[in-house]
Motif scaffolding. Structure first.
Motif: not given
Ligand code: NAD
Length: 357
Positions: A93, A97, A120-121, A124-125, A127-128, A136-137, A140
């Motif tokens: 993560e 990030r 994709v997973h 998502e990090y 995207f934070m 992204v999924a 979102h």
């Protein structure tokens, strides 16, 4: 070769950003090739490069390729790419990030996406920390799997190429050899089957071959014999560099058109295809559906709009073939000219406009 010299050598890049964070174990390079048409968009690859030079060369080449793909697809995007140097087990993560924060610091000049070694997973990090990420999924607001749009674009490019090679864009009773039945290949098979094409398929995954055979009644051959199939169209949808010294003399087709990236092992193989009377549909022109898909995601995703835009790959392919014929140059070179011409023209308009204010 020094970094600045490499930037020039690999295609006059605008900016290269080296990202390092020891706490997260991040070593990454972001290359922005050209932003004339818009922000530089391109995937983030995670790979265990042997040397930093190898990583730099890869990111410079890939980002340049993205500029051409976006320009030829008519998108308002420039070309960029990122590489994270590392193995899959180094993913965390904090790594993604931190990487997201580096992207954020570029303030939209670079937009990332999934690529080889990232998922994709992982997006998502990222995207934070930044909104400059696509793929992204769907939960979102992402666009999900781009492959159906890519396959639809390849199908449109194939129609235009068939029209130029056979005088008709109909696939009825045309023999088409499909290499690779993954996400792109299986969707392409569906489009071609619906049009009455005679399909010969292959994949190293026997289960995939059996499934397609059952569903569509296609003929199945072994992975190596796909090059020897007596067919009208050969469609690579598995690997790169499949048009090479070993395979080119075996091809019995009149057209090569598929979704794989970097189908020509070297440029000279594109020239040789033409000399052998085989019309090559440049890969990055016909497989731009995936990029079109994420572009639409940036505007608020609507699948129908993505498909409509991917339909334009027919006209783009037609234009490239016309340039090739008018200028007597191989199609892969015509594709580059097509892209460069658009960057040049739009660049002039932008300069004129802002200069005139
Ligand atoms: P995928 O991994 O889903 O499918 C690839 C298929 O090729 C797999 O079924 C695999 O078993 C098969 N394969 C591997 N080696 C083979 C061989 N030697 N002979 C025959 N089959 C073999 O990948 P995909 O998403 O369908 O993408 C296919 C190609 O298109 C790749 O080169 C990819 O870079 C390119 N591409 C994909 C997209 C997209 O939206 N998915 C967009 C642009 C370009």
């Amino acid at each position: 070769m020094g970094v600045f010299e490499s930037m020039l050598h690999e295609g006059s890049h605008e900016q290269v950003v080296f990202c390092r964070n020891d706490a997260a174990g991040l070593k990454a390079i972001i290359a922005i090739h050209d932003t004339t048409l818009g922000p530089a968009l391109g995937g983030c690859r995670m790979w265990h490069y042997e040397t930093e030079e190898e990583a730099l060369t890869d990111v410079l080449r890939l980002s340049r390729g993205m500029t051409y793909k976006a320009a030829a697809a008519g998108l308002n995007l420039g070309g960029g790419k990122a590489v994270i140097i590392g193995k899959r087990d180094q993913k965390s993560e904090e790594l993604f990030r931190v990487f997201g924060r580096f992207i954020e610091s570029l303030n939209g000049r670079y937009i990332t996406a999934e690529d080889v070694g990232t998922s994709v997973h992982d997006m998502e990090y990222i995207f934070m920390e930044t909104k400059y990420v696509t793929g992204v999924a769907p939960a979102h607001g992402g666009s999900g799997d781009p492959s159906p749009v890519t396959a639809f674009g390849v199908y449109q490019g194939m129609r235009a190429t068939a029209k130029a090679a056979f005088g008709s864009e109909s696939f009825k009773d045309k023999r088409i050899a499909i290499q690779g039945l993954g996400n792109v290949g299986k969707n392409l098979v569906r489009h071609l089957h619906e049009e009455g094409a005679k399909l010969t398929v292959t994949d190293i995954d026997e289960k995939r071959c059996n499934r397609i055979k059952e569903e569509y009644g296609c003929e199945v051959v072994t992975p190596d014999s796909i090059y020897d199939v007596d067919c009208d169209i050969f469609s690579p949808n598995a690997l790169g560099a499949v048009i090479n010294d070993d395979t080119i003399g075996r091809l019995k087709c009149k057209v090569v058109c598929g979704g794989s990236n970097n189908q020509l092992k070297e440029d000279r193989h594109g020239k040789e295809l033409g000399e052998r009377g085989i019309l090559y549909a440049p890969d990055y022109v016909v497989n731009a559906g995936g990029l079109i898909n994420v572009y639409v995601e940036m505007e608020g995703y609507v699948r129908d709009r993505a498909l409509r835009m991917a339909g334009g790959i027919y006209q783009n392919t037609e234009r490239v073939i016309n340039i090739s014929r008018e200028q007597g140059i191989p199609t892969y070179e015509a594709a580059d000219r097509f892209a460069e011409e658009r960057i040049e023209k739009i660049g002039q308009i932008k300069k004129g406009f802002f200069g005139g204010i």
